[in-house]
Design a protein around this motif. Structure first.
Motif, PDB file in Angstrom:
ATOM      1  N   LEU A 103     -26.620 -18.454 -37.251  1.00  0.00           N
ATOM      2  CA  LEU A 103     -27.381 -19.062 -35.712  1.00  0.00           C
ATOM      3  C   LEU A 103     -26.797 -19.852 -35.011  1.00  0.00           C
ATOM      4  O   LEU A 103     -26.307 -20.464 -36.037  1.00  0.00           O
ATOM      5  CB  LEU A 103     -29.015 -19.614 -36.057  1.00  0.00           C
ATOM      6  CG  LEU A 103     -29.967 -18.507 -36.567  1.00  0.00           C
ATOM      7  CD1 LEU A 103     -31.460 -19.087 -36.351  1.00  0.00           C
ATOM      8  CD2 LEU A 103     -29.840 -17.225 -36.451  1.00  0.00           C
ATOM      9  N   GLU A 111     -34.853 -29.779 -33.837  1.00  0.00           N
ATOM     10  CA  GLU A 111     -34.174 -29.018 -33.933  1.00  0.00           C
ATOM     11  C   GLU A 111     -32.936 -29.479 -34.837  1.00  0.00           C
ATOM     12  O   GLU A 111     -33.498 -30.214 -36.230  1.00  0.00           O
ATOM     13  CB  GLU A 111     -33.116 -30.372 -33.060  1.00  0.00           C
ATOM     14  CG  GLU A 111     -33.530 -29.934 -31.255  1.00  0.00           C
ATOM     15  CD  GLU A 111     -33.030 -31.096 -30.481  1.00  0.00           C
ATOM     16  OE1 GLU A 111     -32.082 -31.340 -30.379  1.00  0.00           O
ATOM     17  OE2 GLU A 111     -33.534 -30.733 -28.702  1.00  0.00           O
ATOM     18  N   GLY A 114     -28.694 -28.321 -31.632  1.00  0.00           N
ATOM     19  CA  GLY A 114     -30.352 -27.367 -30.822  1.00  0.00           C
ATOM     20  C   GLY A 114     -30.940 -27.891 -30.514  1.00  0.00           C
ATOM     21  O   GLY A 114     -31.912 -26.642 -29.785  1.00  0.00           O
ATOM     22  N   ARG A 122     -36.289 -21.499 -29.929  1.00  0.00           N
ATOM     23  CA  ARG A 122     -37.550 -22.705 -29.426  1.00  0.00           C
ATOM     24  C   ARG A 122     -38.656 -22.337 -27.985  1.00  0.00           C
ATOM     25  O   ARG A 122     -39.246 -22.288 -28.285  1.00  0.00           O
ATOM     26  CB  ARG A 122     -36.655 -23.928 -29.428  1.00  0.00           C
ATOM     27  CG  ARG A 122     -35.937 -24.095 -31.093  1.00  0.00           C
ATOM     28  CD  ARG A 122     -35.544 -25.540 -31.355  1.00  0.00           C
ATOM     29  NE  ARG A 122     -35.790 -26.876 -30.097  1.00  0.00           N
ATOM     30  CZ  ARG A 122     -36.420 -27.392 -30.833  1.00  0.00           C
ATOM     31  NH1 ARG A 122     -37.534 -28.199 -31.316  1.00  0.00           N
ATOM     32  NH2 ARG A 122     -37.058 -28.481 -29.762  1.00  0.00           N
ATOM     33  N   TYR A 160     -39.982 -25.180 -33.908  1.00  0.00           N
ATOM     34  CA  TYR A 160     -39.015 -25.674 -34.895  1.00  0.00           C
ATOM     35  C   TYR A 160     -38.487 -27.095 -35.050  1.00  0.00           C
ATOM     36  O   TYR A 160     -38.605 -27.263 -33.298  1.00  0.00           O
ATOM     37  CB  TYR A 160     -37.782 -24.698 -35.611  1.00  0.00           C
ATOM     38  CG  TYR A 160     -38.416 -24.051 -36.678  1.00  0.00           C
ATOM     39  CD1 TYR A 160     -40.049 -24.210 -37.401  1.00  0.00           C
ATOM     40  CD2 TYR A 160     -38.308 -22.505 -36.525  1.00  0.00           C
ATOM     41  CE1 TYR A 160     -40.474 -23.320 -38.355  1.00  0.00           C
ATOM     42  CE2 TYR A 160     -38.495 -21.841 -37.726  1.00  0.00           C
ATOM     43  CZ  TYR A 160     -39.733 -21.860 -37.750  1.00  0.00           C
ATOM     44  OH  TYR A 160     -40.211 -21.087 -38.893  1.00  0.00           O
ATOM     45  N   ASP A 218     -28.455 -18.762 -30.101  1.00  0.00           N
ATOM     46  CA  ASP A 218     -29.353 -18.596 -31.134  1.00  0.00           C
ATOM     47  C   ASP A 218     -31.257 -19.396 -31.439  1.00  0.00           C
ATOM     48  O   ASP A 218     -32.295 -19.608 -30.916  1.00  0.00           O
ATOM     49  CB  ASP A 218     -28.941 -18.512 -31.955  1.00  0.00           C
ATOM     50  CG  ASP A 218     -28.176 -17.256 -31.372  1.00  0.00           C
ATOM     51  OD1 ASP A 218     -28.139 -16.532 -30.759  1.00  0.00           O
ATOM     52  OD2 ASP A 218     -26.908 -16.931 -32.416  1.00  0.00           O
ATOM     53  N   ARG A 219     -30.812 -20.963 -31.469  1.00  0.00           N
ATOM     54  CA  ARG A 219     -31.983 -22.330 -31.990  1.00  0.00           C
ATOM     55  C   ARG A 219     -32.794 -22.305 -30.404  1.00  0.00           C
ATOM     56  O   ARG A 219     -33.955 -22.276 -30.329  1.00  0.00           O
ATOM     57  CB  ARG A 219     -31.654 -22.604 -32.881  1.00  0.00           C
ATOM     58  CG  ARG A 219     -30.746 -22.961 -33.930  1.00  0.00           C
ATOM     59  CD  ARG A 219     -30.158 -23.938 -34.679  1.00  0.00           C
ATOM     60  NE  ARG A 219     -29.963 -23.621 -36.229  1.00  0.00           N
ATOM     61  CZ  ARG A 219     -29.163 -23.365 -36.922  1.00  0.00           C
ATOM     62  NH1 ARG A 219     -28.326 -23.603 -35.860  1.00  0.00           N
ATOM     63  NH2 ARG A 219     -29.037 -23.447 -37.720  1.00  0.00           N
ATOM     64  N   ASN A 241     -26.091 -29.331 -34.945  1.00  0.00           N
ATOM     65  CA  ASN A 241     -25.425 -28.327 -34.033  1.00  0.00           C
ATOM     66  C   ASN A 241     -26.264 -28.188 -32.867  1.00  0.00           C
ATOM     67  O   ASN A 241     -26.204 -26.945 -32.175  1.00  0.00           O
ATOM     68  CB  ASN A 241     -26.798 -27.343 -34.737  1.00  0.00           C
ATOM     69  CG  ASN A 241     -26.420 -26.634 -36.625  1.00  0.00           C
ATOM     70  OD1 ASN A 241     -24.985 -26.037 -35.777  1.00  0.00           O
ATOM     71  ND2 ASN A 241     -27.337 -26.801 -37.248  1.00  0.00           N
TER      72      ASN A 241
END
Length: 162
Positions: free
Chosen positions: A7, A156, A162, A16, A154, A11-12, A160
């Motif tokens: 990912l 981060e 994210g 989220r 989730y 993607d993350r 990354n």
């Protein structure tokens, strides 16, 4: 064993955003994650087809639904033979009051999250559902009387973005 998809930050962000609101349109999702709609939908389909996104659900008020009592049940087995473990896990999978069952380290073998209507319903669950499984050496119960935090989003992932 299937390859685990890698990912990236986008993607993350998609994941989220959908964890916060699984009913958002692709157009809204694309805007939130700073993509145009077509690439966003392509990424979403890849996440679904590779089972990174395993499904969609809704969050329901358990009290209004009629199951206001949440119970965490720690279960230890008498022994850990393949047949005892397989029987326990099969029967727990088929028990509707058990919303989640985790295999644990520590003092108990399993941690179950169970929902019931009241204390009498929990007693019925233990007597009619757990005891007949057999092979259980101990059952330890904790009743939930308040919730401080509940989220399906989730955090981060460090490094990354994210």
């Amino acid at each position: 064993m299937p390859e685990i998809p890698r990912l990236d930050v986008t993607d993350r962000r998609i994941i989220r955003a959908l964890q916060r609101n699984g009913r958002m349109t692709n157009l809204d999702l694309a805007a939130e994650v700073n993509l145009s709609p077509s690439p966003c939908l392509r990424r979403l389909r890849i996440l679904e087809n590779t089972n990174v996104i395993q499904g969609y659900s809704i969050d329901v008020d358990a009290k209004v639904y009629g199951l206001p009592v949440t119970v965490f049940v720690r279960v230890s087995l008498e022994n850990h033979t393949e047949s005892v473990v397989a029987n326990f896990e099969r029967q727990i999978r088929d028990t509707p009051e058990v919303l989640e069952c985790f295999v644990m380290t520590g003092l108990a073998d399993y941690l179950l999250r169970v929902v019931v209507a009241d204390l009498e319903d929990y007693e019925r669950f233990v007597r009619a559902r757990l005891h007949p499984i057999g092979g259980i050496s101990s059952i330890d119960t904790s009743f939930v009387y308040g919730v401080v935090k509940k989220t399906a989003v989730y955090p981060e992932v460090e490094g990354n973005g994210g």
